[in-house]
Design a protein around this motif. Structure first.
Motif, PDB file in Angstrom:
ATOM      1  N   ALA A 177       6.048   3.928  -5.322  1.00 51.02           N
ATOM      2  CA  ALA A 177       5.687   2.701  -6.037  1.00 51.02           C
ATOM      3  C   ALA A 177       6.576   1.540  -5.619  1.00 51.02           C
ATOM      4  O   ALA A 177       6.100   0.410  -5.441  1.00 51.02           O
ATOM      5  CB  ALA A 177       5.785   2.931  -7.545  1.00 51.02           C
TER       6      ALA A 177
ATOM      7  N   THR B  53       6.155   1.186  -1.258  1.00 48.48           N
ATOM      8  CA  THR B  53       4.819   1.089  -0.656  1.00 48.48           C
ATOM      9  C   THR B  53       3.870   0.256  -1.506  1.00 48.48           C
ATOM     10  O   THR B  53       3.269  -0.711  -1.024  1.00 48.48           O
ATOM     11  CB  THR B  53       4.218   2.495  -0.453  1.00 48.48           C
ATOM     12  OG1 THR B  53       5.103   3.276   0.350  1.00 48.48           O
ATOM     13  CG2 THR B  53       2.860   2.404   0.227  1.00 48.48           C
ATOM     14  N   PHE B  54       3.752   0.618  -2.794  1.00 50.21           N
ATOM     15  CA  PHE B  54       2.778  -0.066  -3.640  1.00 50.21           C
ATOM     16  C   PHE B  54       3.199  -1.498  -3.954  1.00 50.21           C
ATOM     17  O   PHE B  54       2.390  -2.428  -3.850  1.00 50.21           O
ATOM     18  CB  PHE B  54       2.587   0.714  -4.946  1.00 50.21           C
ATOM     19  CG  PHE B  54       1.630   0.071  -5.899  1.00 50.21           C
ATOM     20  CD1 PHE B  54       0.256   0.161  -5.694  1.00 50.21           C
ATOM     21  CD2 PHE B  54       2.091  -0.651  -6.997  1.00 50.21           C
ATOM     22  CE1 PHE B  54      -0.633  -0.439  -6.569  1.00 50.21           C
ATOM     23  CE2 PHE B  54       1.205  -1.256  -7.873  1.00 50.21           C
ATOM     24  CZ  PHE B  54      -0.160  -1.143  -7.657  1.00 50.21           C
TER      25      PHE B  54
ATOM     26  N   TRP C   5       2.746  -3.985  -1.106  1.00 50.10           N
ATOM     27  CA  TRP C   5       1.320  -4.201  -0.862  1.00 50.10           C
ATOM     28  C   TRP C   5       0.704  -5.103  -1.923  1.00 50.10           C
ATOM     29  O   TRP C   5      -0.047  -6.016  -1.623  1.00 50.10           O
ATOM     30  CB  TRP C   5       0.618  -2.842  -0.836  1.00 50.10           C
ATOM     31  CG  TRP C   5      -0.870  -2.945  -0.701  1.00 50.10           C
ATOM     32  CD1 TRP C   5      -1.571  -3.226   0.413  1.00 50.10           C
ATOM     33  CD2 TRP C   5      -1.833  -2.758  -1.751  1.00 50.10           C
ATOM     34  NE1 TRP C   5      -2.932  -3.234   0.152  1.00 50.10           N
ATOM     35  CE2 TRP C   5      -3.111  -2.954  -1.170  1.00 50.10           C
ATOM     36  CE3 TRP C   5      -1.738  -2.451  -3.102  1.00 50.10           C
ATOM     37  CZ2 TRP C   5      -4.278  -2.850  -1.910  1.00 50.10           C
ATOM     38  CZ3 TRP C   5      -2.903  -2.336  -3.844  1.00 50.10           C
ATOM     39  CH2 TRP C   5      -4.146  -2.541  -3.249  1.00 50.10           C
TER      40      TRP C   5
ATOM     41  N   VAL D  77      -3.492   8.394  -5.475  1.00 47.15           N
ATOM     42  CA  VAL D  77      -2.040   8.155  -5.530  1.00 47.15           C
ATOM     43  C   VAL D  77      -1.282   9.465  -5.316  1.00 47.15           C
ATOM     44  O   VAL D  77      -0.312   9.525  -4.540  1.00 47.15           O
ATOM     45  CB  VAL D  77      -1.660   7.513  -6.878  1.00 47.15           C
ATOM     46  CG1 VAL D  77      -0.134   7.462  -7.025  1.00 47.15           C
ATOM     47  CG2 VAL D  77      -2.241   6.113  -6.984  1.00 47.15           C
TER      48      VAL D  77
END
Length: 348
Positions: A96, A99-100, A103, A256
């Motif tokens: 999280a 990466t998340f 983004w 996920v």
């Protein structure tokens, strides 16, 4: 006019009782729901010349055995999946954060993303491990004896209420019918029969759809190599009674979990394939075969009813949403038929 006024007062009183007592209605709603679902089975046993009380006892014993067997088989697997989830939390938080969040900030700069550090600190301070988490829950539960006693009483009340309602179901429905005004008895009975037909087919058919979809999701995700296949597949199957919510949440959670577990975006194709097969089976086979088009509960109406019930009365409202939605749908169709038969509509 006097009868209609009394009917309106009675309906308003019923709504007021639900509003004031919704906190204690859960075992009664669950017990009544189970009795309603099992009543056709007991009726069939009666047609086989079995005493109704004995039929109720037989159904009760079989349900208890199935429930106990399910708990015995599923609980260790769910515990193992829960332990896997707890051990994997650091990987999910790292994903999280690294990466998340980058983004989502590229797509929507105003969105802050997930505060992984705060979540990690919360877990570290309070739980630390699966055992710590379970201990914290147990400590919190036993620290409030009243809450624990209330939950225990509610759990024990559900089978008791179900047993007595199921035993006396025909007698209670006959008593209610006998109290109806003779002038409206036929109309109300027909509406109740239509509502029972719609609701009964929907609940029993949807339960089978949920079971089949949950099985497809669990087996498919397990074959795809997902560690949390049981938890995600079971959850997606259980909430599939709300149209499109089950498949959407399942795809999101499984995607996920697969990304964190493998780090390979191409593995998402397996997730999409599993839920795609589930949707094809639901739309092409399960819904036409088990539900049918004649039920008449539009998906948007079901979603609205569930959300509205939850907003107004919490979990009790969610449980009462489908019976209420089915009743309103039947009344609306009846009103539409009466309108099309009216002199005003037929005048040219």
């Amino acid at each position: 006019m006097r009868g209609r006024t009394l009917a309106l007062i009675g309906a308003a009183g019923l709504i007021l009782v639900i509003v004031l007592l919704h906190g204690m209605l859960l075992p009664f709603v669950l017990g009544a729901g189970l009795a309603y679902v099992c009543d056709p089975i007991v009726d069939r046993l009666e047609r086989l010349r079995l005493n109704r009380t004995l039929g109720v006892i037989l159904v009760f014993v079989v349900l208890s055995f199935v429930f106990a067997l399910s708990i015995f088989l599923l609980l260790p697997i769910l515990q193992a999946q829960f332990d896997t989830l707890i051990r994997s939390l650091p990987r999910y938080l790292d994903w999280a954060q690294h990466t998340f969040n980058p983004w989502i900030r590229r797509i929507a700069p105003s969105v802050g993303g997930i505060d992984a550090d705060s979540i990690r600190q919360l877990i570290s301070n309070n739980w630390g491990s699966a055992g710590g988490f379970a201990s914290a829950i147990a400590k919190q539960a036993f620290s409030s004896g009243t809450t624990l006693l209330s939950w225990a009483i509610n759990l024990l009340l559900v089978p008791v209420i179900m047993f007595y309602l199921l035993r006396d179901w025909d007698r209670m429905t006959a008593f209610i019918r006998a109290q109806l005004p003779r002038r409206y008895e036929h109309t109300i009975t027909e509406l109740a029969r239509e509502t029972d037909d719609v609701l009964g087919h929907f609940i029993r058919g949807q339960a089978l759809v949920m079971l089949v979809l949950g099985t497809i999701y669990i087996v498919g995700l397990w074959l795809a190599g997902l560690d949390l296949a049981l938890v995600i597949g079971l959850g997606a199957g259980l909430i599939s009674f709300v149209p499109y919510v089950g498949v959407f949440s399942g795809v999101c959670m499984a995607s996920v979990a697969m990304l964190v577990q493998t780090g390979d975006p191409y593995q998402l194709l397996w997730v999409l394939l599993v839920f795609g097969i589930g949707q094809i089976m639901e739309q092409m086979v399960l819904t036409p075969l088990l539900l049918g088009e004649f039920i008449g509960l539009h998906p948007v109406w079901v979603i609205f009813a569930v959300l509205a019930g939850g907003q107004l009365f919490g979990f009790i409202g969610v449980l009462l949403a489908l019976p209420t939605a089915a009743t309103i749908a039947v009344i609306v169709r009846y009103a539409g038929r009466r309108w099309r038969e009216s002199r005003l509509y037929l005048e040219e």
